[in-house]
Scaffold this motif. Sequence first.
Motif, PDB file in Angstrom:
ATOM      1  N   HIS A 167       0.824  -1.213   0.000  1.00 55.27           N
ATOM      2  CA  HIS A 167       0.000   0.000   0.000  1.00 55.27           C
ATOM      3  C   HIS A 167       0.856   1.261   0.000  1.00 55.27           C
ATOM      4  CE1 HIS A 167      -2.295   3.151   2.311  1.00 55.27           C
ATOM      5  NE2 HIS A 167      -3.068   2.963   1.265  1.00 55.27           N
ATOM      6  N   GLU A 168       1.900   1.273   0.827  1.00 53.49           N
ATOM      7  CA  GLU A 168       2.792   2.437   0.867  1.00 53.49           C
ATOM      8  C   GLU A 168       3.543   2.597  -0.457  1.00 53.49           C
ATOM      9  OE1 GLU A 168       5.305   1.852   4.195  1.00 53.49           O
ATOM     10  OE2 GLU A 168       3.698   2.065   5.696  1.00 53.49           O
ATOM     11  N   GLY A 169       4.006   1.479  -1.020  1.00 53.68           N
ATOM     12  CA  GLY A 169       4.683   1.567  -2.300  1.00 53.68           C
ATOM     13  C   GLY A 169       3.755   2.003  -3.422  1.00 53.68           C
ATOM     14  N   PHE A 170       2.508   1.543  -3.389  1.00 54.74           N
ATOM     15  CA  PHE A 170       1.522   1.915  -4.401  1.00 54.74           C
ATOM     16  C   PHE A 170       1.267   3.426  -4.384  1.00 54.74           C
ATOM     17  CE2 PHE A 170      -3.015   2.739  -5.232  1.00 54.74           C
ATOM     18  CZ  PHE A 170      -3.071   2.371  -6.567  1.00 54.74           C
ATOM     19  N   ASN A 171       1.210   4.010  -3.191  1.00 50.15           N
ATOM     20  CA  ASN A 171       0.949   5.449  -3.089  1.00 50.15           C
ATOM     21  C   ASN A 171       2.090   6.282  -3.659  1.00 50.15           C
ATOM     22  OD1 ASN A 171      -1.609   5.337  -1.939  1.00 50.15           O
ATOM     23  ND2 ASN A 171      -0.811   5.154   0.133  1.00 50.15           N
ATOM     24  N   ARG A 172       3.293   5.691  -3.783  1.00 54.15           N
ATOM     25  CA  ARG A 172       4.389   6.420  -4.422  1.00 54.15           C
ATOM     26  C   ARG A 172       4.186   6.533  -5.925  1.00 54.15           C
ATOM     27  NH1 ARG A 172       8.824   4.110  -4.770  1.00 54.15           N
ATOM     28  NH2 ARG A 172       8.548   2.063  -3.807  1.00 54.15           N
ATOM     29  N   PHE A 173       3.396   5.642  -6.485  1.00 56.63           N
ATOM     30  CA  PHE A 173       3.197   5.623  -7.932  1.00 56.63           C
ATOM     31  C   PHE A 173       1.870   6.272  -8.346  1.00 56.63           C
ATOM     32  CE2 PHE A 173       6.284   2.336  -7.203  1.00 56.63           C
ATOM     33  CZ  PHE A 173       7.103   2.365  -8.308  1.00 56.63           C
ATOM     34  N   VAL A 174       1.049   6.684  -7.392  1.00 59.58           N
ATOM     35  CA  VAL A 174      -0.277   7.240  -7.697  1.00 59.58           C
ATOM     36  C   VAL A 174      -0.425   8.587  -7.017  1.00 59.58           C
ATOM     37  CG1 VAL A 174      -2.768   6.926  -7.446  1.00 59.58           C
ATOM     38  CG2 VAL A 174      -1.317   4.969  -7.963  1.00 59.58           C
ATOM     39  N   SER A 175      -0.955   9.552  -7.752  1.00 57.79           N
ATOM     40  CA  SER A 175      -1.264  10.873  -7.189  1.00 57.79           C
ATOM     41  C   SER A 175      -2.597  11.343  -7.758  1.00 57.79           C
ATOM     42  CB  SER A 175      -0.155  11.880  -7.513  1.00 57.79           C
ATOM     43  OG  SER A 175      -0.048  12.069  -8.914  1.00 57.79           O
ATOM     44  N   VAL A 176      -3.375  12.030  -6.931  1.00 53.97           N
ATOM     45  CA  VAL A 176      -4.678  12.548  -7.353  1.00 53.97           C
ATOM     46  C   VAL A 176      -4.867  13.915  -6.716  1.00 53.97           C
ATOM     47  CG1 VAL A 176      -5.872  11.377  -5.457  1.00 53.97           C
ATOM     48  CG2 VAL A 176      -7.159  12.072  -7.487  1.00 53.97           C
ATOM     49  N   GLY A 177      -5.369  14.860  -7.504  1.00 54.22           N
ATOM     50  CA  GLY A 177      -5.595  16.219  -7.023  1.00 54.22           C
ATOM     51  C   GLY A 177      -6.904  16.755  -7.540  1.00 54.22           C
ATOM     52  N   HIS A 178      -7.354  17.852  -6.926  1.00 53.75           N
ATOM     53  CA  HIS A 178      -8.648  18.451  -7.266  1.00 53.75           C
ATOM     54  C   HIS A 178      -8.470  19.929  -7.568  1.00 53.75           C
ATOM     55  CE1 HIS A 178     -13.006  18.889  -7.283  1.00 53.75           C
ATOM     56  NE2 HIS A 178     -12.851  19.996  -6.561  1.00 53.75           N
ATOM     57  N   ASP A 179      -9.101  20.382  -8.640  1.00 51.30           N
ATOM     58  CA  ASP A 179      -9.105  21.789  -9.020  1.00 51.30           C
ATOM     59  C   ASP A 179     -10.446  22.376  -8.626  1.00 51.30           C
ATOM     60  OD1 ASP A 179      -8.907  24.274 -10.103  1.00 51.30           O
ATOM     61  OD2 ASP A 179      -8.393  23.639 -12.127  1.00 51.30           O
ATOM     62  N   SER A 180     -10.450  23.209  -7.570  1.00 51.42           N
ATOM     63  CA  SER A 180     -11.712  23.768  -7.084  1.00 51.42           C
ATOM     64  C   SER A 180     -12.331  24.725  -8.086  1.00 51.42           C
ATOM     65  CB  SER A 180     -11.468  24.493  -5.754  1.00 51.42           C
ATOM     66  OG  SER A 180     -10.496  25.521  -5.920  1.00 51.42           O
ATOM     67  N   GLY A 181     -11.544  25.290  -8.996  1.00 50.89           N
ATOM     68  CA  GLY A 181     -12.090  26.208  -9.989  1.00 50.89           C
ATOM     69  C   GLY A 181     -12.951  25.504 -11.026  1.00 50.89           C
ATOM     70  N   THR A 182     -12.464  24.390 -11.554  1.00 51.72           N
ATOM     71  CA  THR A 182     -13.204  23.638 -12.573  1.00 51.72           C
ATOM     72  C   THR A 182     -14.008  22.481 -11.991  1.00 51.72           C
ATOM     73  OG1 THR A 182     -11.297  22.204 -12.984  1.00 51.72           O
ATOM     74  CG2 THR A 182     -11.464  24.207 -14.286  1.00 51.72           C
ATOM     75  N   GLY A 183     -13.687  22.084 -10.761  1.00 55.27           N
ATOM     76  CA  GLY A 183     -14.372  20.937 -10.159  1.00 55.27           C
ATOM     77  C   GLY A 183     -13.843  19.604 -10.638  1.00 55.27           C
ATOM     78  N   MET A 184     -12.791  19.605 -11.431  1.00 57.09           N
ATOM     79  CA  MET A 184     -12.233  18.365 -11.972  1.00 57.09           C
ATOM     80  C   MET A 184     -11.136  17.825 -11.064  1.00 57.09           C
ATOM     81  SD  MET A 184     -11.984  18.805 -16.088  1.00 57.09           S
ATOM     82  CE  MET A 184     -13.422  19.255 -17.056  1.00 57.09           C
TER      83      MET A 184
END
Length: 401
Positions: free
Chosen positions: A155-172
């Motif tokens: 799980h810790e190693g997987f999180n090094r390869f995955v990132s997710v973010g949110h743009d409050s302006g567009t909602g995407m």
Amino acid sequence: MIRRMPEQSLNRMSDAKLTYLGPDKTTQPLVTDPLWRKFWNRTSKSFLIVVCIPMLLATLYYYLVASPIYVSEAKFIVRQTERQTPSSIGLVLQNVGISSSTTNSYVVHEYIKSHAAVQDITKRLDLAKALSPAGSDFLTRYPRPWERSSTDGLHEGFNRFVSVGHDSGTGMSTLKVRAFNPRDAQLIANELLKGGEQVVNRLNTRANQGAIDEAEKNLAEAEAKLAQAQTVLSNFRNQERIIDPARSAGEGSEMVGELMATIAEMKAERAQIAQQAPQSPLLATLDSRIAAYQQQVEAERSKLAGDMTSLAPKMAIYELLSLDREYASRALTSARAALDSARTDGRRQKLYLEEVVPPNLPSDPSLPNRERALLTILATLLLTYGVGWLIVAGIREHQLG
């Protein structure tokens, strides 16, 4: 004995070989130190240790060891089908820049970074193998030399390869998945989006089922109250032996009115006979009949009102019981309508996860960015060296002072 040449001769003969006079009085060539030794002697040892050696190791790693990494990127949005009136807490969150769509997106973000996502992907893909293929460098793959090979480690190693973010302006929201193989990066991104959609569907099901369960509970309570009100009203009718006190009161009032009309006719007839024949024996008969009718009127009136056995108090109780039954009936009708509405809303999905940009299949590696990484490392090493030099210089100056 070494023979020294004048400085002017060295300047004019830069390409000539240096010589010295040996023990046998013959001229021998002078052996000079290698360039690396000259560089070592002329350079500060601390600078070499702090800056040069780490920079050399970093350069060797990035150009000889580091494996190419492919990045698959996707954009998605979690939206609602209908506009809902926000609660007081929702208004407060909106004032600080947090909307309901942002909250729903963060739910998907938390899933993507959770153990549940790793377990779901592992069911369809050998995640550990995808994160440590043959030939991958030891500082990037899973597990690294100091990491453990376990569920939590994956799980810790997987999180090094995955990132997710949110743009409050567009909602995407933007999802980026890194892997040593472009196909693995795209597959992992697709599986994460599928899992996020399942999370949204579970939220819909839970919310809809909660509303339906609450409506069914209210319906059952309304049915029980109506049945209880109907039972109480039936017991009252059986106990008092009357169906509708209001109707009975109306019939009694009608009877009293008829008796009063008959009495009025008989009194008029008696007055006429008394005027024409005061000694007529019919007068006594009419008086007797009038008295009997008047007694009947009083009896009927006593049935309508006068004491606790009359219809008046019974009508009050009956009206209260009828009102309770009517209220319970209306509550039952409202509960049935609410249940129908909840079931109708349950068939409509309120939240959707839409892929605005599906995960791409990268053709060229995006990482490592060797030039940027080396420049960053160099700047960091120089800054570290400069700070250390200032600290040492300050300590020496303090000691000399």
